[in-house]
Write an enzyme that holds these catalytic residues in place. Structure first.
Site, PDB file in Angstrom:
ATOM      1  CG  HIS A  13      -1.941   1.054   1.279  1.00 18.65           C
ATOM      2  ND1 HIS A  13      -3.300   0.791   1.437  1.00 18.65           N
ATOM      3  CD2 HIS A  13      -1.846   2.402   1.190  1.00 18.65           C
ATOM      4  CE1 HIS A  13      -3.975   1.922   1.450  1.00 18.65           C
ATOM      5  NE2 HIS A  13      -3.104   2.928   1.308  1.00 18.65           N
ATOM      6  CG  HIS A  15      -1.549   6.342  -2.386  1.00 17.74           C
ATOM      7  ND1 HIS A  15      -2.800   6.248  -2.958  1.00 17.74           N
ATOM      8  CD2 HIS A  15      -1.688   5.886  -1.111  1.00 17.74           C
ATOM      9  CE1 HIS A  15      -3.659   5.772  -2.072  1.00 17.74           C
ATOM     10  NE2 HIS A  15      -3.002   5.542  -0.938  1.00 17.74           N
ATOM     11  CG  HIS A 192      -7.820   3.803   0.649  1.00 21.35           C
ATOM     12  ND1 HIS A 192      -7.290   3.242  -0.476  1.00 21.35           N
ATOM     13  CD2 HIS A 192      -6.811   4.529   1.215  1.00 21.35           C
ATOM     14  CE1 HIS A 192      -6.026   3.615  -0.601  1.00 21.35           C
ATOM     15  NE2 HIS A 192      -5.703   4.398   0.409  1.00 21.35           N
ATOM     16  CD  GLU A 195      -6.918   6.870   5.472  1.00 14.39           C
ATOM     17  OE1 GLU A 195      -7.582   6.731   4.416  1.00 14.39           O
ATOM     18  OE2 GLU A 195      -5.821   7.455   5.502  1.00 14.39           O
ATOM     19  CG  ASP A 273      -1.269   5.779   3.032  1.00 13.44           C
ATOM     20  OD1 ASP A 273      -1.639   5.484   1.898  1.00 13.44           O
ATOM     21  OD2 ASP A 273      -2.038   6.286   3.884  1.00 13.44           O
ATOM     22  CG  ASP A 274       0.171   9.022   0.560  1.00 13.05           C
ATOM     23  OD1 ASP A 274       0.059   8.956  -0.673  1.00 13.05           O
ATOM     24  OD2 ASP A 274      -0.748   8.717   1.348  1.00 13.05           O
TER      25      ASP A 274
HETATM   26  N1  ADE Z   1      -4.642   9.041  -1.634  1.00 12.38           N
HETATM   27  C1  ADE Z   1      -3.373   9.160  -1.272  1.00 12.38           C
HETATM   28  N2  ADE Z   1      -3.203   8.836   0.019  1.00 12.38           N
HETATM   29  C2  ADE Z   1      -4.407   8.481   0.505  1.00 12.38           C
HETATM   30  C3  ADE Z   1      -4.903   8.032   1.764  1.00 12.38           C
HETATM   31  N3  ADE Z   1      -4.093   7.879   2.821  1.00 12.38           N
HETATM   32  N4  ADE Z   1      -6.210   7.774   1.881  1.00 12.38           N
HETATM   33  C4  ADE Z   1      -7.004   7.935   0.816  1.00 12.38           C
HETATM   34  N5  ADE Z   1      -6.606   8.348  -0.384  1.00 12.38           N
HETATM   35  C5  ADE Z   1      -5.315   8.621  -0.558  1.00 12.38           C
HETATM   36 ZN    ZN Z   2      -3.677   4.916   0.992  1.00  7.16          ZN
END
Ligand code: ADE
Ligand code: ZN
Length: 335
Positions: A13, A15, A192, A195, A273-274
């Site tokens: 996971h 992006h 997703h 969250e 994630d990011d």
């Molecule tokens: N797009 C990029 N990061 C995200 C996240 N944590 N939750 C939902 N969409 C996303």
């Molecule tokens: Zn995500």
């Protein structure tokens, strides 16, 4: 005494646009004359304050990637970083909507990313796949357009379909058709949920999207019956603890439910994630969770095994990865 061994890692996971190092975003912005000062501070840190402004910063930073070679560089950079931390496998979420906004066709976007993944693999042996995502807050027509594009332009490294974006907008029922099309085409699916949404959002994703993997899913912990269902049905959670703390879902890592969910028999994996948006990396996720919850190297390897077993790859690749993982089991005693 055995020498410390790096725990082999796997990411399910991440992006890809959200993995862009600020220095790379700044460099491309200068090259193209784009202004990214609203989302990058002078010290090379992303600027955002909550989920809404995070999504906005993500959109702005993504817009500097305009050509297949920009995306090749992004993918190569990410996969090399991942391999340097001991990862043997990575899946990236790719967003055709973001590429299109920057003027790129789906095909050019995927080919650019694949070129970068191949370059990293040639040097490091890291294996990778792509999961195309629809952006939830763009609506069901846009999400269905993505899945049609994926099916109409098959690529061996695009093996999954997912749903990201603002979980507070649009009920999963709106996306049931897109997920049915993806499953019928043989793509792995993930969404997703859980969250920002509570347990109901997890139940709705399972019911309407029929996914066996969930992005986050951690707020299922608020419903005991749902936790049991996740365990009984072997649903795999793509858990992103650093992201959850950064975005305020939990105030501190020690309050994160990953350990509790794992103890209840839920299949969990660790993910970034990011990463630069949340000051993390996959390696940091493994080490901070190991430290917080006293996970042994064997516990961490078990998490990697769960990820590989749930990966959206062919069985020959999966078996090769499992052999690499098992061979690291002997003598594993550190990060
Ligand atoms: N797009 C990029 N990061 C995200 C996240 N944590 N939750 C939902 N969409 C996303
Ligand atoms: Zn995500």
């Amino acid at each position: 005494m055995n020498a410390p061994v790096t725990v082999p890692k796997a990411e399910l996971h991440c992006h890809i646009e959200g993995a862009a190092p600020p220095s790379l975003v700044q460099r491309l912005a200068s090259q193209y004359g784009d202004d990214v000062s609203s989302v990058l501070d002078g010290n090379g840190k992303y600027l955002w304050t909550d989920f809404t402004t995070f999504l906005k910063a993500y959109d702005t930073a993504s817009a500097v990637f305009k050509t297949p070679s920009d995306y090749a560089l992004l993918a190569e950079t990410y996969f090399r970083m991942l391999a340097a931390e001991g990862a043997i496998y990575g899946e990236i979420f790719i967003s055709p909507d973001h590429a299109q906004a920057a003027g790129l066709s789906y095909r050019s976007y995927v080919e650019g990313l694949a070129t970068g993944m191949e370059r990293a693999k040639n040097d490091t042996a890291i294996e990778g796949r792509m999961i195309a995502i629809g952006v939830r807050h763009f609506g069901s027509a846009s999400v269905e357009k993505v899945v049609k594009e994926v099916i109409g332009n098959p690529h061996p490294l695009v093996t999954g379909f997912g749903l990201a974006g603002d979980e507070r907008s649009g009920h999963p029922a709106n996306f049931a058709k897109a997920f049915r099309m993806a499953s019928e085409a043989g793509l792995g699916t993930t969404a997703h949920a859980g969250e920002f949404g509570g347990p109901d959002s997890v139940t709705a994703a399972l019911e309407f999207l029929r996914v066996k993997r969930l992005g986050h899913g951690v707020r299922a912990v608020e419903d005991k019956d749902l936790v049991k269902r996740l365990a009984d049905e072997d649903i795999v959670l793509e858990v992103c603890p650093g992201s959850n703390v950064s975005l305020g879902v939990y105030t501190h890592l020690r309050f994160h439910p990953i350990n509790m969910l794992r103890r209840e028999g839920v299949k969990v994996t660790l993910n970034s994630d990011d990463p630069p948006f949340f000051g993390t990396t996959l390696g940091k996720e493994y080490s901070s969770i190991a430290e917080t919850f006293n996970w042994s190297p064997e516990d961490q390897i078990a998490v990697t095994r769960t990820a590989i077993e749930a990966a959206f790859c062919d069985d020959a690749t999966r078996n090769r990865l499992l052999v690499r993982l098992e061979s690291a089991l002997q003598g594993a005693d550190g990060n």
